[in-house]
Design an enzyme around this catalytic site. Structure first.
Site, short mmCIF file in Angstrom:
data_model
loop_
_atom_site.label_atom_id
_atom_site.label_comp_id
_atom_site.label_asym_id
_atom_site.label_seq_id
_atom_site.Cartn_x
_atom_site.Cartn_y
_atom_site.Cartn_z
N LYS A 83 21.68 -76.07 67.11
CA LYS A 83 22.55 -77.09 67.73
C LYS A 83 21.81 -78.42 67.81
CE LYS A 83 25.25 -77.61 72.04
NZ LYS A 83 25.54 -76.97 73.35
N SER A 158 30.43 -76.68 74.38
CA SER A 158 30.02 -77.73 73.49
C SER A 158 29.43 -77.25 72.16
CB SER A 158 28.97 -78.61 74.20
OG SER A 158 27.83 -77.86 74.53
N SER A 182 28.79 -73.17 77.29
CA SER A 182 28.84 -73.77 75.94
C SER A 182 28.44 -72.86 74.79
CB SER A 182 27.98 -75.02 75.89
OG SER A 182 28.70 -76.10 76.41
N1 GLN Z 1 32.26 -77.31 79.42
C1 GLN Z 1 31.11 -77.48 80.24
C2 GLN Z 1 30.86 -78.96 80.47
O1 GLN Z 1 31.60 -79.72 79.95
C3 GLN Z 1 29.95 -76.76 79.65
C4 GLN Z 1 28.96 -77.56 78.90
C5 GLN Z 1 27.75 -76.75 78.45
O2 GLN Z 1 27.62 -75.58 78.72
N2 GLN Z 1 26.84 -77.45 77.81
O3 GLN Z 1 29.97 -79.34 81.15
#
Ligand code: GLN
Length: 499
Positions: A83, A158, A182
């Site tokens: 990532k 994400s 994410s």
């Molecule tokens: N959807 C969550 C956020 O927007 C998770 C993000 C993540 O785990 N990096 O913060």
């Protein structure tokens, strides 16, 4: 449209490793195959932010040259993606943000170094929401990735590029990060497995920090066995990350016995609301089927109560932005990435230097990142700290206590807690973009594992009538990945039926 994904010839990491180890296939041949798949197909998914063709082929050739000497390396010749929030030396690492345009870190994240040491070949970086803030990849400076099951829909976020790459057969395994779901939510949306390890199990050295008390790194893969294999490579103490724990690393692959006999699985029925909590009816139906399958695999399914877990979303959206507002202060145009042109005069902010900071941050950060920085700054400011941040931390402790009680042998004594990964399947691109709250509410089942630090995995649990994947989430005891993976693997076997 639907069904476009999961090419029938899709391979697992372990099968590639075995073929390279035995000399049946060369690492170069495997690597070339995946590079071609990416070149042909990624225009449809936008899963990659960078592809390292020459470096990957050179490393694959090195693996081939050392095949005998390196034969015990667990990921020998396995192509893998990382990532874009994880540093790889000398290669673009941007967190999908304009503010890090052109940044090439001078060092490898510990996970990148470990993968390399294990014989894996990093073929590219995957797309994500900017600084991992989001649930759809729509907050990426590179534009959104698309869901291989339906390109009009998000692959989740994400780590959406990571999940799309694996689901579309562009890579057998991917490395993501999970601060509030994410890894697990994109895995659920794309019909693959995704594991967030226990806080402290995997080093975050070289991960661009979002919320340091929540961030973890973990694998996304087609099978539970591959997540176990990759976890074994990633896990372990790292003196470069003071939060990494010096606890023994289990043999996660050996833990996959194929059955769940003797395991107790807790179901937080009140949290699921059965109809009242806005959970999609097809997701609930799939979850009910999953419970039957878990029982068929030998598990004993019992009820548990997590009375504070329903508050996880507001707690998370105070704690995570608060930490983000601090972590992102370092992007000022001086030390990393992009810098706005030097400003003449004070721009109202005082010195030309301050004006340069302001312009860099204004041009460099996208709208969602700015929203988080403002939310976090507000929650931490004098006068609001007690009302918001401190209260959120208190509720966080109560949520952790709920989980501790469920796992406690003086109480229900469960080994794992089961719930859907998400309240609904993959949404359409654009559907929640104007409504951040709707986007945040989709995190209701995933953020608790970050607030508590507990390990959690999403495994494929069937499809909706429209052929969109649904995920089952299993949450384990701290450092209980071996048991968690054993249950997930047993479930996967029952779910797939006899081979
Ligand atoms: N959807 C969550 C956020 O927007 C998770 C993000 C993540 O785990 N990096 O913060």
């Amino acid at each position: 449209m639907a069904g476009a994904a999961r090419p029938a010839d899709a391979e697992t990491a372990s099968s590639i490793r075995d073929a390279v180890r035995s000399g049946h296939r060369s690492a170069v041949e495997v690597c070339r195959h995946y590079l071609e798949r990416i070149a042909e197909d990624d225009g449809r998914w936008n899963a990659f932010t960078a592809v390292f063709r020459d470096e990957a082929l050179a490393r694959a050739a090195e693996v081939d040259r050392h095949r005998n000497e390196w034969r015990d390396r667990p990921l020998l010749g396995v192509p893998i993606t990382v990532k874009d929030v994880i540093c790889t030396r000398g290669q673009p690492t941007t967190a999908a943000s304009r503010i890090l345009a052109g940044f090439r870190p001078p060092y490898n994240a510990t996970v990148a170094a470990r993968l390399r040491e294990a014989g894996a070949i990093v073929v590219g970086k995957t797309n994500c929401d900017e600084f991992a803030m989001g649930s759809s990849t729509e907050h990426s400076a590179y534009g959104p990735s698309r869901n291989p099951w339906d390109p009009e829909r998000t692959p989740g976020g994400s780590s959406g590029g990571a999940a799309a790459a694996v689901a579309a057969g562009l890579a057998p395994v991917a490395i993501g990060s999970d601060t509030g779901g994410s890894i697990r939510q994109p895995a659920a949306f794309c019909g693959i497995a995704g594991l967030k390890p226990t806080y402290g199990r995997v080093s975050r050295y070289g991960l661009l920090a979002f919320a340091s008390s929540l961030d973890q790194i973990g694998p996304l893969a087609r099978t539970v066995a591959d997540t176990a294999l990759v976890l074994g490579v990633l896990a372990g103490h790292d003196p470069h990350d003071a939060t990494s724990v010096d606890a023994p690393v289990d043999d996660y692959t050996a833990a996959l016995s194929g059955d769940a006999a003797g395991l107790r699985v807790g179901v937080p029925r009140a949290l699921l609301g059965y109809g009242d909590a806005g959970i999609d009816s097809e997701v609930l139906a799939a979850f009910d089927k999953a419970l039957v399958a878990l029982a068929a695999a030998g598990a004993l399914v019992v009820d548990v109560e997590l009375p504070h877990a329903e508050h996880a979303v507001p707690v998370y959206y105070l704690v995570a932005p608060a930490e983000a507002s601090s972590n992102l202060a370092r992007y000022d145009g001086v030390r990393y990435g992009a810098r706005a042109a030097a400003a003449e005069g004070g721009d109202g902010a005082g010195s030309p230097l301050a004006a340069m900071y302001d312009r860099t941050r204004d041009a460099g950060f996208g709208a969602e990142v700015k929203r988080r920085i403002m939310l976090g700054t507000y929650a931490l400011s004098a006068g609001y700290y007690d009302a918001y941040y401190r209260r959120a931390q208190r509720v966080r402790s109560l949520i952790r206590r709920d989980y501790d009680r469920a796992f406690d042998t003086a109480g229900p004594g469960v080994d794992v807690i089961a719930m859907p990964t998400t309240p609904a399947p993959a949404f359409r691109l654009g559907e929640h973009l104007q409504d951040p709250l709707a986007m945040y509410l989709g995190d209701v089942f995933t953020v608790s594992a970050n607030l508590t630090g507990l390990p959690a995995i999403s495994v494929p649990a069937g499809f909706t009538a429209a052929r969109l994947p649904i995920g089952l989430q299993l949450v384990g005891r701290a450092f209980g990945e071996a048991t968690l993976l054993r249950l997930a693997h047993a479930y996967e076997r029952v779910q797939e039926g006899p081979a």
